[in-house]
Write an enzyme that holds these catalytic residues in place. Structure first.
Site, PDB file in Angstrom:
ATOM      1  N   ASN A 176      65.163 -44.998  87.942  1.00  0.00           N
ATOM      2  CA  ASN A 176      66.148 -46.081  87.824  1.00  0.00           C
ATOM      3  C   ASN A 176      67.336 -45.814  86.916  1.00  0.00           C
ATOM      4  OD1 ASN A 176      65.018 -48.345  89.427  1.00  0.00           O
ATOM      5  ND2 ASN A 176      63.252 -47.955  88.122  1.00  0.00           N
ATOM      6  N   ASN A 221      56.530 -46.300  81.785  1.00  0.00           N
ATOM      7  CA  ASN A 221      55.992 -46.800  80.522  1.00  0.00           C
ATOM      8  C   ASN A 221      55.034 -45.757  79.931  1.00  0.00           C
ATOM      9  OD1 ASN A 221      55.735 -48.651  78.504  1.00  0.00           O
ATOM     10  ND2 ASN A 221      53.980 -49.639  79.485  1.00  0.00           N
ATOM     11  N   HIS A 249      47.933 -39.287  85.630  1.00  0.00           N
ATOM     12  CA  HIS A 249      49.008 -39.484  86.627  1.00  0.00           C
ATOM     13  C   HIS A 249      48.918 -38.433  87.738  1.00  0.00           C
ATOM     14  CE1 HIS A 249      51.766 -41.183  83.195  1.00  0.00           C
ATOM     15  NE2 HIS A 249      51.180 -42.188  83.815  1.00  0.00           N
ATOM     16  N   GLU A 259      51.939 -43.703  94.568  1.00  0.00           N
ATOM     17  CA  GLU A 259      50.513 -43.441  94.364  1.00  0.00           C
ATOM     18  C   GLU A 259      49.660 -44.120  95.441  1.00  0.00           C
ATOM     19  OE1 GLU A 259      49.957 -43.165  89.658  1.00  0.00           O
ATOM     20  OE2 GLU A 259      51.615 -44.421  90.309  1.00  0.00           O
ATOM     21  N   ASN A 313      44.268 -50.873  93.069  1.00  0.00           N
ATOM     22  CA  ASN A 313      44.494 -50.364  91.724  1.00  0.00           C
ATOM     23  C   ASN A 313      44.125 -51.507  90.787  1.00  0.00           C
ATOM     24  OD1 ASN A 313      45.417 -49.377  89.318  1.00  0.00           O
ATOM     25  ND2 ASN A 313      47.468 -48.860  90.061  1.00  0.00           N
ATOM     26  N   ARG A 315      65.253 -50.024  79.249  1.00  0.00           N
ATOM     27  CA  ARG A 315      66.512 -50.730  79.515  1.00  0.00           C
ATOM     28  C   ARG A 315      67.100 -51.260  78.210  1.00  0.00           C
ATOM     29  NH1 ARG A 315      63.600 -53.366  84.617  1.00  0.00           N
ATOM     30  NH2 ARG A 315      61.918 -53.013  83.158  1.00  0.00           N
ATOM     31  N   ARG A 359      41.951 -46.430  93.038  1.00  0.00           N
ATOM     32  CA  ARG A 359      42.425 -45.584  91.953  1.00  0.00           C
ATOM     33  C   ARG A 359      41.375 -45.629  90.840  1.00  0.00           C
ATOM     34  NH1 ARG A 359      46.512 -46.860  87.106  1.00  0.00           N
ATOM     35  NH2 ARG A 359      46.705 -44.733  86.373  1.00  0.00           N
ATOM     36  N   ARG A 402      53.171 -45.516  73.236  1.00  0.00           N
ATOM     37  CA  ARG A 402      52.271 -44.432  72.786  1.00  0.00           C
ATOM     38  C   ARG A 402      53.070 -43.335  72.098  1.00  0.00           C
ATOM     39  NH1 ARG A 402      49.566 -43.501  78.449  1.00  0.00           N
ATOM     40  NH2 ARG A 402      49.728 -45.692  78.978  1.00  0.00           N
TER      41      ARG A 402
HETATM   42  P1  AMP Z   1      56.496 -47.627  85.303  1.00  0.00           P
HETATM   43  O1  AMP Z   1      55.501 -47.561  84.186  1.00  0.00           O
HETATM   44  O2  AMP Z   1      56.629 -46.360  86.080  1.00  0.00           O
HETATM   45  O3  AMP Z   1      56.352 -48.846  86.176  1.00  0.00           O
HETATM   46  O4  AMP Z   1      57.929 -47.802  84.581  1.00  0.00           O
HETATM   47  C1  AMP Z   1      58.262 -48.983  83.897  1.00  0.00           C
HETATM   48  C2  AMP Z   1      59.311 -48.655  82.856  1.00  0.00           C
HETATM   49  O5  AMP Z   1      60.476 -48.082  83.485  1.00  0.00           O
HETATM   50  C3  AMP Z   1      59.855 -49.863  82.111  1.00  0.00           C
HETATM   51  O6  AMP Z   1      59.027 -50.220  81.039  1.00  0.00           O
HETATM   52  C4  AMP Z   1      61.204 -49.344  81.632  1.00  0.00           C
HETATM   53  O7  AMP Z   1      61.032 -48.697  80.389  1.00  0.00           O
HETATM   54  C5  AMP Z   1      61.605 -48.317  82.661  1.00  0.00           C
HETATM   55  N1  AMP Z   1      62.723 -48.779  83.506  1.00  0.00           N
HETATM   56  C6  AMP Z   1      62.680 -49.532  84.619  1.00  0.00           C
HETATM   57  N2  AMP Z   1      63.934 -49.768  85.101  1.00  0.00           N
HETATM   58  C7  AMP Z   1      64.791 -49.131  84.253  1.00  0.00           C
HETATM   59  C8  AMP Z   1      66.218 -48.978  84.197  1.00  0.00           C
HETATM   60  N3  AMP Z   1      67.019 -49.530  85.108  1.00  0.00           N
HETATM   61  N4  AMP Z   1      66.731 -48.272  83.178  1.00  0.00           N
HETATM   62  C9  AMP Z   1      65.935 -47.695  82.243  1.00  0.00           C
HETATM   63  N5  AMP Z   1      64.595 -47.790  82.252  1.00  0.00           N
HETATM   64  C10 AMP Z   1      64.022 -48.497  83.243  1.00  0.00           C
END
Ligand code: AMP
Length: 396
Positions: free
Chosen positions: A334, A210, A179, A383, A7, A284, A90, A240
């Site tokens: 999470n 994100n 996605h 993925e 990736n 978070r 990817r 975004r």
């Molecule tokens: P991803 O793009 O799927 O890797 O997700 C990353 C995003 O997940 C981070 O920028 C956070 O906004 C969110 N995230 C990760 N851990 C937590 C958590 N424990 N509580 C709330 N949001 C989380």
């Protein structure tokens, strides 16, 4: 079959070496800050992990370094690079051209390059990963797995915009969805977990990290998805904007003297929960701010959750019924707190959260009560596995 899954981002490369069909992850790497001072390579294999700093000037050099580590006797992953049978890449945008995963030949590379216009941040980086493998491992087949392919089952009534048809004919302006690899993996895994045939199911997948997107999947086929011509459409994301009235673009350009580039930057990088909260794009921080009673973080979280619920509602209507709502990606894998906020707004669908099952991170789990009419569940996305599987299936 040992498959190298790549990736590639503009300054990063994520790899996994996966043995298929048994899905045995032999090792993983993340190479960050390629062509930037202070490249970091994180390598995790079965018996250990190591972090190495250096300056790697491009993706080929980064891949060479990773392959050296793979056959390094102290890491003990491979005895020879000849053991690698194929690479799965990817690739973000496959347009209408790539309906399925595809073997990469000269024609495919030209097409992926042409599509950079539609995915300028991703396709050129994905190509760099392809060129790196061709240079360093010239004898193995390369397979491209597209983020857009799974969504190619949408009907024109779902993928066309209500603008003059000539823009579709001239430039293929339409909704593509992204996605897709994640939506495919998660929906199939959900059906497996429920011991049902996906052909008999209506599933809504919420991939919320994100970047974030929702899709409506009927009998294993996508009938609608929230991301559009680009990954900007749909849900409120980290930075975004998601959906908005397009007239805002012209209004702000006039009022603030903004250029198209300014607008593009604002909508992609300064909007979403970052733009509303003014504090962070990370959920978070938003969740902590909300719990501490901060006004902007609370607003950001409410908009974020409402948008997800609105899509679940409209997709239930499109599907006519929904058997399972599946939550995945960083935020929803999470955050028990945000999962509960969403679940509490789905009682109209007969979904009732079993709170005793909701306190966990990163696990496959059904979190609705057995009496619920529709199932609410969490399936962590994978993925890399899906790319390895598509590569294996295609070569087999
Ligand atoms: P991803 O793009 O799927 O890797 O997700 C990353 C995003 O997940 C981070 O920028 C956070 O906004 C969110 N995230 C990760 N851990 C937590 C958590 N424990 N509580 C709330 N949001 C989380």
């Amino acid at each position: 079959m040992k498959i190298l899954v790549l990736n590639a981002g503009s300054s990063s490369l994520k790899y996994q070496l996966i043995s298929m069909p048994e899905w045995d992850v032999l090792s993983k790497w993340l190479v960050d800050k390629i062509a930037i001072e202070g490249t970091v390579i994180k390598h995790v294999w079965k018996e250990g992990k190591v972090e190495i700093a250096g300056n790697l000037e491009n993706h080929s050099v980064a891949l060479k370094k990773v392959l050296e580590l793979l056959v390094d006797p102290t890491h003990w992953v491979l005895t020879s690079l000849e053991e690698i049978d194929a690479a799965g890449h990817r690739v973000v945008h496959g347009w209408e051209h790539f309906v399925n995963s595809s073997k990469i030949d000269d024609h495919a590379k030209i097409k992926i390059d042409e599509l950079s216009e539609l995915a300028p941040l991703h396709n050129p980086a994905n190509l760099m990963g392809i060129y790196a493998v061709e240079e360093v491992l010239p004898n193995i087949p390369n397979i491209a797995v597209f983020d857009t392919s799974f969504h190619q089952t949408m009907e024109p009534s779902a993928y066309m915009y209500s603008i003059p048809y000539k823009y579709y004919e001239k430039y293929k302006v339409r909704r593509y969805g992204f996605h897709g690899t994640s939506h495919k993996y998660v929906s199939h895994r959900a059906a497996e977990m429920l011991d049902k045939d996906i052909k008999d199911m209506n599933i809504i997948v919420c991939h919320v990290g994100n970047g974030a997107s929702v899709s409506a999947i009927k009998g294993g086929k996508v009938v609608d998805t929230s991301m559009g011509f680009t990954p900007l459409e749909g849900l409120t994301m980290g930075t975004r904007s998601g959906d908005l009235d397009p007239a805002i673009v012209a209004f702000l350009m006039r009022k603030e003297n903004m250029t198209i580039e300014d607008i593009d930057h604002m909508l992609n990088k300064q909007s979403g929960v970052l733009g509303i909260s003014g504090v962070s794009s990370d959920m978070r921080d938003i969740e902590d701010g909300h719990i501490a009673g901060k006004v902007q973080e609370t607003l950001a979280l409410e908009i974020y959750v409402n948008k997800i619920v609105k899509y679940i509602g409209s997709y239930t209507a499109i599907l006519n019924w929904c058997d399972a709502v599946v939550l995945t990606a960083g935020t929803l894998e999470n955050s028990a707190y945000i999962r509960k906020m969403i679940a509490d707004k789905l009682t109209w669908l007969g979904i009732f959260l079993d709170e005793s099952k909701n306190d966990f991170r990163w696990e496959e789990r059904i979190i609705s009560t057995p009496e619920s009419k529709s199932v609410l569940m969490v399936v962590p996305t994978n993925e890399e596995y899906m790319i390895a599987k598509e590569t294996y299936d295609l070569l087999k």
